[in-house]
Design a protein around this motif. Structure first.
Motif, PDB file in Angstrom:
ATOM      1  N   LEU A   5      -7.073   2.610   2.115  1.00 38.56           N
ATOM      2  CA  LEU A   5      -7.286   3.371   3.350  1.00 38.56           C
ATOM      3  C   LEU A   5      -6.484   4.671   3.345  1.00 38.56           C
ATOM      4  N   ALA A   6      -5.256   4.613   2.867  1.00 42.49           N
ATOM      5  CA  ALA A   6      -4.408   5.811   2.841  1.00 42.49           C
ATOM      6  C   ALA A   6      -4.948   6.863   1.878  1.00 42.49           C
ATOM      7  N   LYS A  23      -9.419  -3.319  11.400  1.00 38.86           N
ATOM      8  CA  LYS A  23     -10.310  -2.305  10.823  1.00 38.86           C
ATOM      9  C   LYS A  23     -11.423  -2.967  10.022  1.00 38.86           C
ATOM     10  N   THR A  40     -12.541  -2.646   3.519  1.00 39.59           N
ATOM     11  CA  THR A  40     -12.856  -1.491   2.667  1.00 39.59           C
ATOM     12  C   THR A  40     -14.174  -1.616   1.905  1.00 39.59           C
ATOM     13  N   ALA A  75      -3.777  -7.231   1.531  1.00 36.71           N
ATOM     14  CA  ALA A  75      -3.456  -6.271   2.603  1.00 36.71           C
ATOM     15  C   ALA A  75      -2.775  -5.028   2.033  1.00 36.71           C
ATOM     16  N   ASP A  76      -1.899  -5.212   1.059  1.00 36.94           N
ATOM     17  CA  ASP A  76      -1.238  -4.059   0.433  1.00 36.94           C
ATOM     18  C   ASP A  76      -2.258  -3.166  -0.272  1.00 36.94           C
ATOM     19  N   ASN A 110      -4.348  -1.306   2.367  1.00 34.04           N
ATOM     20  CA  ASN A 110      -3.603  -0.190   2.966  1.00 34.04           C
ATOM     21  C   ASN A 110      -3.555   1.010   2.032  1.00 34.04           C
ATOM     22  N   GLN A 111      -3.412   0.762   0.737  1.00 31.40           N
ATOM     23  CA  GLN A 111      -3.435   1.855  -0.244  1.00 31.40           C
ATOM     24  C   GLN A 111      -4.819   2.501  -0.287  1.00 31.40           C
ATOM     25  N   TRP A 131      -9.835  -6.547   8.803  1.00 30.61           N
ATOM     26  CA  TRP A 131      -8.580  -6.359   8.084  1.00 30.61           C
ATOM     27  C   TRP A 131      -7.725  -5.375   8.867  1.00 30.61           C
ATOM     28  N   SER A 132      -6.636  -5.861   9.447  1.00 31.78           N
ATOM     29  CA  SER A 132      -5.720  -5.039  10.253  1.00 31.78           C
ATOM     30  C   SER A 132      -6.470  -4.295  11.345  1.00 31.78           C
TER      31      SER A 132
END
Length: 158
Positions: A56-57, A87, A90, A49-50, A53-54, A84-85
């Motif tokens: 996606l950001a 979404k 990726t 997940a970390d 998130n990176q 994933w969250s």
């Protein structure tokens, strides 16, 4: 009923792969598994997940390591992945970037822990030129009845 169907799937834990196998039995479609470089994601869901998130950001999505077919040869592309969250995963996002000029029909299928959130809206936003139809989601617990659920969904597929 569409005649040329592709199933493209990314599965982090194996759950979506099981759903894709059931969907292939139901549809008789050509299947391709989306893969990313080894070590892209941890086996730990929190560490993954970390990383996600990176990604996606930053907008830096993982590369796909497998060859992809000529999408123009298919009437329908069924795209599977984990939620994933709330979404699109990726690797699936990376795949959908390949479909920016595809004008056929696309449908999501996905696995989640019971809370898909706005997954289908997120999915639709990533393939603006395609005709996106309602998808189908399942939890790991739903997989025992996957063939029946997928058969019903596929029979209603337009």
């Amino acid at each position: 009923m569409p005649t040329k169907v592709l199933i493209a799937t990314y599965s982090w834990s194996g759950t979506t792969a099981k759903m894709a196998t059931a969907l292939q039995r139901v549809t008789g479609a050509t299947q391709v598994t989306l893969t990313v470089p080894a070590g892209t994601f941890s086996n730990d869901m929190y560490a993954t997940a970390d990383v996600v998130n990176q990604q996606l950001a930053s907008g830096h999505l993982p590369e796909l390591t497998n060859a992809l077919p000529d999408f123009t040869q298919f009437d329908v592309i069924l795209v599977g992945g984990p939620v994933w969250s709330a979404k699109v995963a990726t690797p699936v996002r990376r795949f959908l970037r390949q479909l920016t000029t595809y004008t056929g029909t696309v449908a999501p299928f996905y696995t989640d822990a019971g809370t898909p959130g706005d997954y289908e809206a997120d999915f639709s936003s990533l393939v603006p030129r395609a005709t996106v139809v309602a998808g189908i989601g399942m939890t790991a617990g739903d997989l025992a009845a996957a063939d029946q659920k997928l058969t019903t969904w596929w029979a209603d597929f337009k």
